[in-house]
Design an enzyme around this catalytic site. Sequence first.
Site, PDB file in Angstrom:
ATOM      1  N   SER A  82      40.770  -7.419  27.844  1.00  0.00           N
ATOM      2  CA  SER A  82      39.448  -7.425  28.446  1.00  0.00           C
ATOM      3  C   SER A  82      39.290  -8.608  29.399  1.00  0.00           C
ATOM      4  O   SER A  82      40.057  -8.745  30.348  1.00  0.00           O
ATOM      5  CB  SER A  82      38.381  -7.408  27.348  1.00  0.00           C
ATOM      6  OG  SER A  82      37.152  -6.957  27.833  1.00  0.00           O
ATOM      7  N   ASP A 138      38.455   4.395  27.574  1.00  0.00           N
ATOM      8  CA  ASP A 138      37.732   3.124  27.631  1.00  0.00           C
ATOM      9  C   ASP A 138      36.527   3.294  28.545  1.00  0.00           C
ATOM     10  O   ASP A 138      36.668   3.416  29.770  1.00  0.00           O
ATOM     11  CB  ASP A 138      38.657   2.017  28.152  1.00  0.00           C
ATOM     12  CG  ASP A 138      38.077   0.618  27.965  1.00  0.00           C
ATOM     13  OD1 ASP A 138      36.841   0.496  27.840  1.00  0.00           O
ATOM     14  OD2 ASP A 138      38.864  -0.344  27.956  1.00  0.00           O
ATOM     15  N   HIS A 159      38.143   0.869  24.025  1.00  0.00           N
ATOM     16  CA  HIS A 159      38.426  -0.533  24.363  1.00  0.00           C
ATOM     17  C   HIS A 159      39.100  -1.209  23.163  1.00  0.00           C
ATOM     18  O   HIS A 159      38.473  -1.979  22.429  1.00  0.00           O
ATOM     19  CB  HIS A 159      37.097  -1.208  24.724  1.00  0.00           C
ATOM     20  CG  HIS A 159      37.222  -2.469  25.513  1.00  0.00           C
ATOM     21  ND1 HIS A 159      37.802  -2.537  26.757  1.00  0.00           N
ATOM     22  CD2 HIS A 159      36.817  -3.742  25.230  1.00  0.00           C
ATOM     23  CE1 HIS A 159      37.738  -3.769  27.211  1.00  0.00           C
ATOM     24  NE2 HIS A 159      37.155  -4.521  26.296  1.00  0.00           N
TER      25      HIS A 159
END
Length: 632
Positions: free
Chosen positions: A190, A296, A327
């Site tokens: 991320s 995601d 995610h």
Amino acid sequence: MAVIATVLFAFAAALLGPVGTAWAGSVHNGASQPVYSYTDAIRESVWVDTGTVVDGAPVRVAADIIRPREPAAHGRRIPVIMDASPYYSCCGRGNESQVKTYDANGQPVQFPLYYDNYFVPRGYAVVLVDLAGTNRSDGCEDVGGPLEVAGAKSVIDWINGRATAHSSRTGGTEVKASWADGSVGMIGKSWDGTIANGVAATGVDGLKTIVPISAISSWYDYYRSQGAPLYPGTPADLAGYVEDPATTARCATTQGELAAGAPYSGDWTSFWQQRDYVANADKVKASVFVVHGQQDLNVRTVHFGQWWDALAARGVPRKIWLSQTGHVDPFDYRRSAWVDTLHGWFDHYLMGVDNGIDRQPMADIERAPDQWSTDAKWPAPGTRLTTVHLNPGTLGGSSTNSGTTAFTDDPSRDENAWAADVDRSTPDKTVFSTRALDHDVRMSGSGDLTLTVGSSTTSAHLSAVLVDIGPAAIRNYLGSGEGISTLTTRSCWGEGTPGDTGCFLDTAADTSQVGATVFSRGWIDLGHYASLDHGRPLTPGTPYRMTVHLSPTDHVVPAGHRLALIVAGTDNGLIDPPDTKPTLTVDLSHSELRLPLVGGTGALPAGQQPRAAASQAAPLAVLTGRQPADLR
């Protein structure tokens, strides 16, 4: 290959040999081995000058280091695995939200995640960097901007002798990285992986590889999609989330810039240009191992697709894993294979081990929960961007497009409601579908949809999704774990201490049976028909031509299923609605769908016939329960 490791002292002695013998290092049988003591590893913190100034004060970023003691004692230098993050104090890393911990003297005790436990005994240093404005670093959090990137880059410069570090935040003595050989690999999920992309795009010397996991490649595309707002907030909100209140108060100027530079209108600004790493992909010298969940809906798949394409044009050495998750880190959906693969990747690109990983298949794709396939290249060999014709109700099977279709925006509906009603005529969408396929159809890469559209009002947003219609068992990517369930058992990955055990909760696939699967998406704001630089009001009834970029995918629609394109207005929960409620009319004769079909024009069956809408059919089962976005 065993991955639950212990330090094998007899083996270590055999490698290191008696005092006075030649140094053997940690590499044996084509892989680095856990021959060094994790318990006795050196743990230290340094503060690195970034060369930037905020409010008249120089900015230093904190880097916590753990490295094996033995190589330095033998005069040997070692490579670095580095994770730069804003989350080491506020929010934590990994499935268990681990944070950094320190002893009473401020020395690091817990290094979040498994990188230190697994790799330090194998001869790597692990360096965890607090991004500017977070935890123990100075400066202000500028969300992917020059301060963040410069801060992480400065640590690589210090490792290579080009920057200065100090023993304390206020100065202290100068500290040199005399133990480092200059080779750095950045990794992270991320935001952490995003900074790895940003630093790689500077072309900094010494960065040999990056492993961006679910990472952003252009911050505009995190907040906007071709002018359409994906989130109502601004990067200032995200900065406030990771900064402590005292830092936020000191950083009012930066906060103002973060808010002003990201207009809700969706206009492209210089602020976004500063945070577009794709634009500087030609500077990347590092190899890149991309990992992303195909479902995601936080850091959406456009990010890996445009980054991958730009790197491919540059000829950068690459590898890719695409899962069915949302995610999620691969450590939590394919743990053993992931650690083995990452081990080989770092050994090759940081230690120079000729283990063949650069000659292995480029792509691993999850086809069903825990079922993976590989491809020598990605997109798959034989993929062609192929025109698929659109006629009312029908996808493909014709040599021309014809007719018109219309729908009215309903901001309460989303892609899953559309997919569930794919065979029902509803006023909020239009559907184009094949008949049942007589053979598998695979898409690999990115497609696009060019539409000529007129709006009944002065503003309009438009969504397009590709749907696999048919029963399937898939990961429950809209569940709380985004495709995984966390178990109560633990397994250990490397060495540990009481303060950093190296043991983590196990996981399993969270699956669901569905009747339709959305696998590619795109969203636009029609007001940006002329340019992303400036949106403008629409003239009702005037046709506008725009191309919707469909997100990259690697999906097989199996024989017996149908492939559908659904075009509608607001995709509730994924884009914000416009300030009017338009009816949109699409001129199909001046519209075009292009799909990345493996096999090209022969992939879709010929002779499609329009299907009568089954208006009384029961809705298909789809996933429900979308979770709010969390950039961790």
